[in-house]
Design an enzyme around this catalytic site. Structure first.
Site, PDB file in Angstrom:
ATOM      1  CG  ASP A  98      -2.282   0.660   1.415  1.00  0.00           C
ATOM      2  OD1 ASP A  98      -1.899   1.707   0.267  1.00  0.00           O
ATOM      3  OD2 ASP A  98      -3.335  -0.137   2.072  1.00  0.00           O
ATOM      4  CG  ASP A 145      -9.913   2.075   0.162  1.00  0.00           C
ATOM      5  OD1 ASP A 145      -9.100   0.889  -0.381  1.00  0.00           O
ATOM      6  OD2 ASP A 145      -9.292   2.848   0.746  1.00  0.00           O
TER       7      ASP A 145
HETATM    8  C1  GLA Z   1      -5.752   1.387   1.967  1.00  0.00           C
HETATM    9  C2  GLA Z   1      -6.002   0.787   1.200  1.00  0.00           C
HETATM   10  C3  GLA Z   1      -6.939  -0.594   1.481  1.00  0.00           C
HETATM   11  C4  GLA Z   1      -6.455  -0.934   3.573  1.00  0.00           C
HETATM   12  C5  GLA Z   1      -6.190   0.355   3.932  1.00  0.00           C
HETATM   13  C6  GLA Z   1      -5.177  -0.196   5.461  1.00  0.00           C
HETATM   14  O1  GLA Z   1      -6.902   2.685   2.407  1.00  0.00           O
HETATM   15  O2  GLA Z   1      -7.023   1.088   0.351  1.00  0.00           O
HETATM   16  O3  GLA Z   1      -7.582  -1.566   1.333  1.00  0.00           O
HETATM   17  O4  GLA Z   1      -5.332  -1.500   2.921  1.00  0.00           O
HETATM   18  O5  GLA Z   1      -5.424   1.326   3.094  1.00  0.00           O
HETATM   19  O6  GLA Z   1      -5.086   0.451   6.494  1.00  0.00           O
END
Ligand code: GLA
Length: 760
Positions: A498, A567
């Site tokens: 990420d 997300d």
């Molecule tokens: C980001 C990612 C999510 C998740 C969060 C965890 O927002 O896009 O899918 O993994 O971080 O903190």
């Protein structure tokens, strides 16, 4: 003498063509060809030609980009009277392949350098060296007219079946003093006239933000106007995505219009500009963002730009939507060992991030894994929250950077959970955000100098975190060893990597070179980590995530196994996001999770609708399955089983949007995945709602790319994955020319259907 207008050039071509017709050779095949006597090169793909020439006065210019030409001598006319520049229409107007800053060039340039003695102007001309490799690659050397030791090599590579050209270049400093680059974009593309004064072009770009990625925008081009799409944030970003398409209007969605399209293979700050002149010529430039870019070439050094890939199709946006994802997939297959086999499908995954957030531990994750396995889940991923010893990662304010297992949550490390998951027959995945650090972490306390910062200037937090300087080898080595240690010890099959904030304070300290190089070094550091992990663990799958879809540019697609699109997993929102992303992201690389979103409980979206939206690429489940009823668990099992039956079509086929998602009146969207020359297709149809009392019936949906003479078995599922609502045979001709009827989509909210067409 004024520069020849294209009309004049075409006219002359026609005259000369008639004259030399008798001596014409057999039609040009695909590949790269040089003219027998002139410095002119033809880059020929299945449907397009791209012709460049230095035959006039040594300036390398574009002669044609568009539908495929058949004869080398087609362009004799142009080289008989090459573009000549004057003060009336100076070099500014020329369609130079590498317009630089310098001379009388006043349109967008792609290269600006400072030479010794403070000279900031260049004048590049063909240096006489051209190299064709494998009929698909061409290198051309340009030299600065005044300084023969300053050399630029243009690189071209053609993707024949997808009508795409990949461009980049290398700048070499052969002088005995340093040269500073302040702009090094990857390519300039030149489009011909829109065909007449009444025809115009429409620019397709993608806007967005967190949870709202890839919103398709269309803008009419106007003479004298320059459009810019960009990210200045250090990563590819969601505010815009490094993609463009230029379609003739009206009817860009009509599959018979001319479309030029392109994507940048760069996961850092980027820019694409589109400028139209008064005659309707369009110049597109793009590459690394020049805002704070800097690179110094000491004598003997070189710098190569990232690739800017662009193509042409006369099959409208649907044609562009097939080509760029196929191109990305082709290079992914080439570069990523785990992606070479067409028959290895992306596993159905479970990830509890949306369901439980940071509330995880060994026992709870084991219990979830036990629930997930019987549903048919093939990959179980533990997301954020598993690490941090002195600064436990219980929320997003602490722990980033401390990649040791949280002893309270995982007293025996990750191995017992990984073993359990493996025993249940699933692969095991783990989340990292290796380029980041929370100030509340041991890593930051020990190495505050490892983050991007300026001494004495505040460090601006975003999501309570700072960005590590991945330009520093010691930082990369440290993070690599931490991640590799877990992969080895626990037996991790897959990592989700990420990146959750933009960069700031981007500079290098104690560095004997140009500190602005940090912007590029950081991105190369990310690429290096992927390459090193994949080299050390050849079985490892790598997902590129960045607060959702902030890192799904071509550069990431060509190096990783998959991307996380957004997300936002609310299915009706996802239709719009997937519509935009499908312009360049291969279907199999795009995961969609079935979740419990939205949090607004008054919106009841059936499980079937959620699954059908997530069927559109690779399938994931992110719901709180602890709270699922027996019926929901059973239904999920059957949807997952059905998806597995269809995924060869969805993951390996081409995606068409038969009905793009529309905000007008009601939401209807229909996609088609077409596979193996029309042997099979999967249609996903959605009808959200109609606010009108009698909105009429959904018109028959005309399917594309089938065999009109074949008979197809049509199987339709709606709410029940075990029992199709309909099954019958129809001819390809009827399905294509009259259309498929889906009468039961006409009533109620959130209706959807899955249709499987199989050639009988
Ligand atoms: C980001 C990612 C999510 C998740 C969060 C965890 O927002 O896009 O899918 O993994 O971080 O903190």
């Amino acid at each position: 003498m004024a520069l020849l207008s294209l009309r004049a050039i075409l006219l002359t071509v026609a005259i000369v063509s008639t004259f030399i017709q008798s001596s014409w050779a057999k039609p040009l095949g695909t590949g790269i060809h040089k003219h027998h006597s002139l410095d002119t090169w033809f880059l020929v793909t299945e449907q397009s030609s791209y012709v460049i020439s230095a035959a006039g006065n040594g300036y390398l210019v574009n002669m044609h980009w568009g539908k495929r030409l058949t004869q080398l001598d087609d362009l004799n006319a142009m080289v008989v009277e090459p573009p000549v520049f004057s003060q009336i229409i100076p070099v500014t107007e020329a369609r130079e392949e590498l317009p630089v800053f310098g001379g009388l060039r006043y349109r967008e340039n792609i290269l600006k350098v400072e030479l010794p003695k403070g000279i900031r102007e260049l004048n590049l001309q063909f240096a006489g060296n051209a190299n064709i490799t494998d009929k698909t690659k061409l290198d051309l050397d340009l030299r600065d007219g005044n300084r023969t030791e300053f050399l630029v090599t243009l690189h071209y590579e053609i993707d024949i079946e997808n009508d795409i050209i990949r461009r980049s270049y290398t700048v070499r400093n052969g002088l005995d003093d340093r040269v500073d680059l302040s702009k090094a974009s990857s390519a300039a593309w030149h489009l011909p006239y829109a065909l007449g004064w009444d025809e115009q072009r429409e620019l397709v770009t993608l806007s967005g933000e967190w949870s709202q990625e890839a919103m398709v925008q269309t803008t009419r081009l106007s003479p004298g106007v320059k459009h810019t799409v960009e990210s200045t944030r250090g990563f590819a970003d969601h505010v815009s995505h490094p993609y463009f398409a230029l379609a003739q209007v009206p009817n860009a969605v009509n599959p018979t219009t001319d479309v030029y399209f392109g994507a940048l293979a760069w996961t850092g700050s980027w820019e694409i500009t589109i400028h139209t002149d008064t005659k309707g010529f369009v110049r597109v430039t793009g590459g690394i963002h020049h805002q704070d870019f800097g690179w110094t070439l000491e004598p003997g050094e070189s710098f190569t730009t990232p690739v800017f890939a662009a193509g042409y199709t006369d099959q409208g946006i649907p044609g562009a939507r097939h080509r760029m994802p196929r191109h990305a997939r082709k290079y992914q297959k080439k570069n990523v060992a785990t992606q070479k086999d067409e028959n290895v499908f992306h596993p159905v995954l479970y990830n509890s991030w949306e369901a439980v957030s940071f509330d995880l531990n060994e026992e709870k994750q084991m219990a979830l894994a036990e629930k997930a396995a019987p549903l048919g889940i093939e990959l179980f991923v533990v997301d954020d929250g598993w690490f941090g010893v002195n600064s436990p990662r219980d929320n997003d304010t602490a722990g980033l950077g401390d990649w040791d297992t949280n002893p309270k949550k995982f007293p025996n490390g990750l191995k017992p959970l990984a073993d359990h998951v493996h025993k249940l027959g699933m692969k095991f995945g783990l989340w990292f955000e290796g380029e980041m650090v929370n100030p509340d972490s041991d890593l930051y306390r020990e190495h505050p100098e490892w983050v991007f910062h300026y001494d004495g200037v505040p460090e601006y937090l975003s999501r309570t975190q700072l960005v590590l300087n991945f330009g520093l080898k010691e930082v990369r080595d440290y993070i690599f060893e931490k991640v590799a240690g877990h992969i080895k010890e626990a037996g991790i099959d897959y990592i989700k990597w990420d990146f959750n904030r933009p960069m700031q304070g981007v500079t290098m300290h104690n560095y004997d070179r140009n500190p602005q190089e940090a912007w590029v070094l950081a991105v190369e550091g990310y690429y290096e980590i992927i390459a090193r992990l994949k080299e050390r663990f050849p079985h490892l799958w790598f997902e590129s995530c960045s607060s959702g879809g902030g890192r799904m540019d071509l550069g990431a697609l060509e190096r990783t196994d998959q991307v996380w699109t957004s997300d936002n997993t609310r299915p009706d929102a996802r239709l719009f996001i997937q519509y935009g992303a499908s312009l360049w992201v291969p279907p199999r690389m795009q995961y969609g999770w079935v979740t419990d979103s939205s949090s607004d409980k008054s919106i009841e979206i059936p499980l079937s609708f959620r699954f059908h939206v997530s069927f559109m690429g690779s399938l994931g489940l992110g719901s709180n399955i602890n709270k699922f009823s027996k019926e929901q668990l059973e239904e999920s099992t059957h949807w997952i089983a059905l998806y597995k039956k269809l995924r060869h079509v969805i993951q390996n086929g081409d995606l068409d949007w038969l009905v793009p998602p529309s905000r007008v009146g009601e939401l209807v969207a229909v996609t088609e995945s077409i596979y193996n020359d029309g042997d099979e297709a999967v249609i996903l149809a959605f009808r959200h709602n109609s606010p009108f009392p009698d909105s009429g019936e959904l018109s028959p949906i005309r399917i594309r790319h089938l065999d009109e003479n074949a008979i197809y078995r049509v199987t339709i599922w709606q709410e029940d994955p075990q029992n199709p609502v309909d099954e019958y045979d129809l001819s390809g001709a009827l399905l294509m020319y009259r259309g498929l009827e889906l009468p039961s989509l006409n009533k109620g909210m959130f209706k959807s259907a899955v249709v499987w067409l199989q050639r009988a």
